[in-house]
Design a protein around this motif. Sequence first.
Motif, PDB file in Angstrom:
ATOM      1  N   GLU A   1     124.437   5.671  79.596  1.00 28.43           N
ATOM      2  CA  GLU A   1     123.889   4.449  80.167  1.00 28.43           C
ATOM      3  C   GLU A   1     122.879   4.774  81.264  1.00 28.43           C
ATOM      4  N   LYS A   2     121.796   4.041  81.290  1.00 29.90           N
ATOM      5  CA  LYS A   2     120.779   4.278  82.306  1.00 29.90           C
ATOM      6  C   LYS A   2     121.271   3.848  83.687  1.00 29.90           C
ATOM      7  N   GLN A   3     120.819   4.578  84.703  1.00 26.55           N
ATOM      8  CA  GLN A   3     121.172   4.271  86.077  1.00 26.55           C
ATOM      9  C   GLN A   3     120.293   3.120  86.586  1.00 26.55           C
ATOM     10  N   ASN A   4     120.940   2.017  86.971  1.00 24.73           N
ATOM     11  CA  ASN A   4     120.194   0.919  87.583  1.00 24.73           C
ATOM     12  C   ASN A   4     119.905   1.297  89.035  1.00 24.73           C
ATOM     13  N   LEU A   5     118.641   1.501  89.355  1.00 23.35           N
ATOM     14  CA  LEU A   5     118.286   2.012  90.676  1.00 23.35           C
ATOM     15  C   LEU A   5     118.547   1.006  91.788  1.00 23.35           C
TER      16      LEU A   5
ATOM     17  N   GLU B   1     107.902   9.267  83.262  1.00 20.29           N
ATOM     18  CA  GLU B   1     108.490   9.355  81.918  1.00 20.29           C
ATOM     19  C   GLU B   1     109.985   9.630  81.988  1.00 20.29           C
ATOM     20  N   THR B   2     110.377  10.508  82.898  1.00 23.10           N
ATOM     21  CA  THR B   2     111.800  10.814  83.081  1.00 23.10           C
ATOM     22  C   THR B   2     112.564   9.576  83.514  1.00 23.10           C
ATOM     23  N   LEU B   3     112.013   8.845  84.470  1.00 27.25           N
ATOM     24  CA  LEU B   3     112.685   7.631  84.952  1.00 27.25           C
ATOM     25  C   LEU B   3     112.854   6.615  83.831  1.00 27.25           C
TER      26      LEU B   3
ATOM     27  N   ASP C   1     105.756   2.651  84.988  1.00 29.36           N
ATOM     28  CA  ASP C   1     104.387   3.036  84.632  1.00 29.36           C
ATOM     29  C   ASP C   1     103.370   2.600  85.686  1.00 29.36           C
ATOM     30  N   LYS C   2     103.709   1.602  86.479  1.00 33.36           N
ATOM     31  CA  LYS C   2     102.786   1.099  87.501  1.00 33.36           C
ATOM     32  C   LYS C   2     102.985   1.767  88.862  1.00 33.36           C
ATOM     33  N   MET C   3     103.956   2.661  88.952  1.00 33.68           N
ATOM     34  CA  MET C   3     104.218   3.354  90.218  1.00 33.68           C
ATOM     35  C   MET C   3     103.366   4.620  90.261  1.00 33.68           C
ATOM     36  N   LEU C   4     102.082   4.441  90.562  1.00 36.04           N
ATOM     37  CA  LEU C   4     101.082   5.475  90.301  1.00 36.04           C
ATOM     38  C   LEU C   4     101.126   6.670  91.251  1.00 36.04           C
ATOM     39  N   ASN C   5     101.850   6.565  92.379  1.00 37.24           N
ATOM     40  CA  ASN C   5     101.971   7.749  93.230  1.00 37.24           C
ATOM     41  C   ASN C   5     103.146   8.640  92.818  1.00 37.24           C
TER      42      ASN C   5
END
Length: 357
Positions: A3-7, A56-58, A45-49
Amino acid sequence: MKEKQNLLNLNQKALDAFFKELGEKSFRSKQLMKWIYKDHVFDFDKMLNLSKNLRETLKDIACIDFPTIVSKNHALDGVVKWIIDMGNENNIETVYIPEKDRGTLCISSQVGCALACTFCSTGYQGFNRNLSTAEIMAQVLIANLHLKASGRHVSNVVFMGMGEPMLNEEAVYNVCDLLLDDWAFGLSRRKVTISSSGVVPALERMSERVPVSLAISLHAATDDLRDELVPINKKYPIKELMRACKVYLNAGTQERHILFEYVMLKGVNDSANHAQQLARLLKNMSAKVNLIPFNSFAESDYQVSSVKTIEAFQNILFSQGIRTMTRRTRGEDVDAACGQLAGKVLDKTKRSDARRN
């Protein structure tokens, strides 16, 4: 598949550990928090820094997930109430209360409530489960996203919605961390308030864990009456509760105060004698009393005290040196007033069935 981690579940310390496991530096936590809580960007994808490889990992291992909004109701006085779907036939309620100089968000910490206070609509619904950090945090984000268009924002947060916050400690503490964190919401400790009915051991832990404001849902100054109104008093009577309050007041290096909430019930707890008992209980304590006119709901036989009775009660407390205010009822026309939040709860305790029979 894992399951993905909800940040939204992670405060800054937990995010630091999360990124360390990925071989990233701790400054990534601050970058991510700014995107989520300041900029309201939830698409990696919009977190450009962030590097492309990290983005991609996230996407593979993490998410920023919100529960679904069932409805949004606007009261005539500007109060907004959201009904939010928590899955499995469970809804919670979150309320925004605008004032001239602030905007207060009343958030829920549980689906329903197990404490069964007799004057509270939530208590009649029973209890299903605790909310996660992400589910509580999402309530604040949902409100801010809605308010953004009008140029308003949440300036104060109170854990006074559905549930007993001190029976969901870790999630509530994590949310407090994020509310106080400058990279998230950056609220001052005085603008975040936990309201508890008196879970004594948890209150003692809270005193050292988070430096936020404390409100105690008191409603009676003697054990006999409080046992009836707030059943947890049978486990943690007033003497123990007052001891825990003193632990809170003496913790930390900054001055602290406690707000004692007292719902005014006609012929039950609103006499001159009740006021004198309350004044004696709070004597020499750094406290303020919030008198709350009872807000009716279908299952209750209680009635609200008259304006004259509430004024007389308040004057007695004033005469004894107790700082006192009377809460103005807000959002009553959309059932968003204090004690009216009910949501939709698949009751695991079966208490709601028993009370209706």
